[in-house]
Scaffold this motif. Sequence first.
Motif, PDB file in Angstrom:
ATOM      1  N   THR A  10       1.085  -1.103  -0.261  1.00  0.00           N
ATOM      2  CA  THR A  10       0.117   0.053   0.423  1.00  0.00           C
ATOM      3  C   THR A  10       1.068   0.800   0.210  1.00  0.00           C
ATOM      4  O   THR A  10       0.612   1.950  -1.155  1.00  0.00           O
ATOM      5  CB  THR A  10      -0.984   0.094   1.482  1.00  0.00           C
ATOM      6  OG1 THR A  10      -1.809  -1.902   1.559  1.00  0.00           O
ATOM      7  CG2 THR A  10      -1.498   1.328   1.179  1.00  0.00           C
ATOM      8  N   LEU A  11       1.958   1.348   0.941  1.00  0.00           N
ATOM      9  CA  LEU A  11       2.482   2.446   0.910  1.00  0.00           C
ATOM     10  C   LEU A  11       3.553   2.424  -0.574  1.00  0.00           C
ATOM     11  O   LEU A  11       4.176   3.969  -0.925  1.00  0.00           O
ATOM     12  CB  LEU A  11       4.154   2.252   2.119  1.00  0.00           C
ATOM     13  CG  LEU A  11       3.318   2.766   3.677  1.00  0.00           C
ATOM     14  CD1 LEU A  11       4.182   2.037   4.418  1.00  0.00           C
ATOM     15  CD2 LEU A  11       2.777   3.693   3.733  1.00  0.00           C
ATOM     16  N   LEU A  12       4.164   1.631  -1.126  1.00  0.00           N
ATOM     17  CA  LEU A  12       5.262   1.224  -2.326  1.00  0.00           C
ATOM     18  C   LEU A  12       4.131   2.132  -3.482  1.00  0.00           C
ATOM     19  O   LEU A  12       4.134   3.071  -3.992  1.00  0.00           O
ATOM     20  CB  LEU A  12       5.115   0.187  -2.842  1.00  0.00           C
ATOM     21  CG  LEU A  12       6.069   0.034  -4.049  1.00  0.00           C
ATOM     22  CD1 LEU A  12       7.653   1.203  -3.576  1.00  0.00           C
ATOM     23  CD2 LEU A  12       6.425  -1.385  -4.362  1.00  0.00           C
ATOM     24  N   ALA A  13       2.313   2.215  -3.436  1.00  0.00           N
ATOM     25  CA  ALA A  13       2.248   2.466  -4.589  1.00  0.00           C
ATOM     26  C   ALA A  13       1.046   3.551  -4.036  1.00  0.00           C
ATOM     27  O   ALA A  13       1.060   4.152  -4.847  1.00  0.00           O
ATOM     28  CB  ALA A  13       0.011   1.310  -4.577  1.00  0.00           C
ATOM     29  N   PHE A  14       1.061   4.058  -2.876  1.00  0.00           N
ATOM     30  CA  PHE A  14       1.328   5.160  -3.008  1.00  0.00           C
ATOM     31  C   PHE A  14       1.784   6.341  -3.246  1.00  0.00           C
ATOM     32  O   PHE A  14       1.763   7.502  -3.744  1.00  0.00           O
ATOM     33  CB  PHE A  14       0.956   6.021  -1.593  1.00  0.00           C
ATOM     34  CG  PHE A  14       0.875   7.094  -0.860  1.00  0.00           C
ATOM     35  CD1 PHE A  14      -0.583   7.410  -0.682  1.00  0.00           C
ATOM     36  CD2 PHE A  14       2.227   7.545   0.468  1.00  0.00           C
ATOM     37  CE1 PHE A  14      -0.454   8.923  -0.044  1.00  0.00           C
ATOM     38  CE2 PHE A  14       1.398   8.954   0.451  1.00  0.00           C
ATOM     39  CZ  PHE A  14       0.561   9.536  -0.074  1.00  0.00           C
ATOM     40  N   VAL A  15       3.141   5.508  -2.488  1.00  0.00           N
ATOM     41  CA  VAL A  15       4.457   6.829  -2.923  1.00  0.00           C
ATOM     42  C   VAL A  15       4.827   6.278  -4.859  1.00  0.00           C
ATOM     43  O   VAL A  15       4.727   8.097  -5.284  1.00  0.00           O
ATOM     44  CB  VAL A  15       5.633   5.607  -2.795  1.00  0.00           C
ATOM     45  CG1 VAL A  15       6.873   6.838  -3.392  1.00  0.00           C
ATOM     46  CG2 VAL A  15       5.352   5.659  -1.783  1.00  0.00           C
ATOM     47  N   MET A  16       4.206   5.935  -5.358  1.00  0.00           N
ATOM     48  CA  MET A  16       4.852   5.200  -7.182  1.00  0.00           C
ATOM     49  C   MET A  16       2.910   6.993  -7.431  1.00  0.00           C
ATOM     50  O   MET A  16       3.127   7.276  -8.596  1.00  0.00           O
ATOM     51  CB  MET A  16       4.080   4.707  -7.256  1.00  0.00           C
ATOM     52  CG  MET A  16       5.201   3.405  -7.354  1.00  0.00           C
ATOM     53  SD  MET A  16       5.026   1.810  -8.221  1.00  0.00           S
ATOM     54  CE  MET A  16       6.859   1.105  -7.891  1.00  0.00           C
ATOM     55  N   CYS A  17       2.020   6.376  -6.962  1.00  0.00           N
ATOM     56  CA  CYS A  17       1.266   7.871  -7.102  1.00  0.00           C
ATOM     57  C   CYS A  17       1.314   9.212  -7.508  1.00  0.00           C
ATOM     58  O   CYS A  17       1.835  10.055  -7.991  1.00  0.00           O
ATOM     59  CB  CYS A  17      -0.055   7.029  -7.054  1.00  0.00           C
ATOM     60  SG  CYS A  17      -1.249   6.246  -7.520  1.00  0.00           S
ATOM     61  N   SER A  18       2.347   9.021  -6.555  1.00  0.00           N
ATOM     62  CA  SER A  18       2.852  10.393  -5.638  1.00  0.00           C
ATOM     63  C   SER A  18       3.925  10.654  -6.636  1.00  0.00           C
ATOM     64  O   SER A  18       4.111  12.162  -6.695  1.00  0.00           O
ATOM     65  CB  SER A  18       3.235  10.840  -4.271  1.00  0.00           C
ATOM     66  OG  SER A  18       2.006  10.138  -3.105  1.00  0.00           O
ATOM     67  N   VAL A  19       4.549  10.698  -6.599  1.00  0.00           N
ATOM     68  CA  VAL A  19       6.064  10.599  -7.296  1.00  0.00           C
ATOM     69  C   VAL A  19       5.543  10.698  -8.719  1.00  0.00           C
ATOM     70  O   VAL A  19       6.087  11.450  -9.413  1.00  0.00           O
ATOM     71  CB  VAL A  19       7.014   9.692  -7.176  1.00  0.00           C
ATOM     72  CG1 VAL A  19       8.357   9.836  -7.590  1.00  0.00           C
ATOM     73  CG2 VAL A  19       7.709   9.807  -6.182  1.00  0.00           C
ATOM     74  N   ARG A  20       4.694   9.750  -9.381  1.00  0.00           N
ATOM     75  CA  ARG A  20       4.701   9.974 -11.012  1.00  0.00           C
ATOM     76  C   ARG A  20       4.880  11.364 -11.181  1.00  0.00           C
ATOM     77  O   ARG A  20       4.832  11.631 -12.660  1.00  0.00           O
ATOM     78  CB  ARG A  20       3.341   9.175 -11.374  1.00  0.00           C
ATOM     79  CG  ARG A  20       2.909   9.082 -12.831  1.00  0.00           C
ATOM     80  CD  ARG A  20       1.864   7.943 -13.422  1.00  0.00           C
ATOM     81  NE  ARG A  20       2.010   7.673 -14.328  1.00  0.00           N
ATOM     82  CZ  ARG A  20       0.449   7.534 -14.673  1.00  0.00           C
ATOM     83  NH1 ARG A  20       0.033   5.956 -14.070  1.00  0.00           N
ATOM     84  NH2 ARG A  20       0.562   6.610 -16.299  1.00  0.00           N
ATOM     85  N   PRO A  21       3.336  12.718 -11.217  1.00  0.00           N
ATOM     86  CA  PRO A  21       2.790  13.529 -11.350  1.00  0.00           C
ATOM     87  C   PRO A  21       4.431  14.429 -11.721  1.00  0.00           C
ATOM     88  O   PRO A  21       4.286  15.554 -12.102  1.00  0.00           O
ATOM     89  CB  PRO A  21       2.239  14.230 -10.634  1.00  0.00           C
ATOM     90  CG  PRO A  21       1.690  12.835  -9.880  1.00  0.00           C
ATOM     91  CD  PRO A  21       2.276  11.765  -9.943  1.00  0.00           C
TER      92      PRO A  21
END
Length: 337
Positions: free
Chosen positions: A188-199
């Motif tokens: 969950t944390l990894l998915a959240f970090v990816m979604c936050s860093v992608r933009p």
Amino acid sequence: MDKFRTLFQHFQCSSELVMNGICLLLAVVTVKLYSSFDFNCPRLACYSALYGLGLPPFSSAASWPTGSQSVVMVEEWRRPAGHRGKDPGIIRFMFSSVLQRALAAPLVWILLALLNGKCFVCAFSSSMDPDKFLDFANMTPSQVQLFLAKVPCKEDELVRDSPARKAVSRYLQCLSQALGWSFVLLTTLLAFVMCSVRPCFTQAAFLKSKYWSHYIDIEHKLFDETCTEHAKAFAKVCIQQFFEAMIHDLELGHGRGVLAAVSAGSAAPTATDGANEEREKLHGITDQGTMNRLLPCWHEGKPPLRLSQEEPLVGDGWAGGGSQPSRKEVATYFSKV
């Protein structure tokens, strides 16, 4: 059958989120089917770990990359450049999509197996330290190893009513569930970090790779459909010519009597219109040699992606590229889920 094929094609054309959800759902179903069978641990120190860790997650991981998208990716990677250059960004995007779907099933397998705990108990019961438990003080080392190997089997006479078996099993199940919930938190944390860093990354290269990846997938499907339609029309025309020639030979050999009526019936306007329609589908390719030369040309020299002759062609064969940006574009290919 046609309805199921249409439904399957609809799901194939859906977004990555829908396809990942379908993969996860199928993985859960396979886990439930696997767990519905009787789980019998080998109860041997050398085989319990291998059986407990399980080959099913790895077999499920190997089943997903064999889809159509992985085939298109390999063909795009291995094909000659021809009249159309190969963009590495497109291949990376397709590889990322295939990898995400391939990892969905084994990750679900690992998560559910850790939360269940049976596989973990079977895999690591023989490697437990007997000094952590007080009930092994009166046993010899060989008896301890035999006892620990039989911990996963509740019905065995040696460990059926032993409190040591319950202690070891409860300890391993708690450890397995702790690892499972930690795995959920980490994912969950990894998915959240990816979604936050992608933009934060430039999306121009990502959108370009995504568009042309979809184009290559659709082009592959349309080429297969066109080849199927051409082969069907070619076969129909060949069969019609065969029967027309046979009827003509029969007329010459046995007179015009009844066979003339059959020949007249075969030359009806409806049949003629159908033959002309099938000939139009051949696109002028009416012999085996021309078709055999055409198919290698499609593979070795893909046509450039330029619909208008007035538009200048980019050096690598991909139309619509325009001037190259001065700054370096960085694309991210991880999913939103």
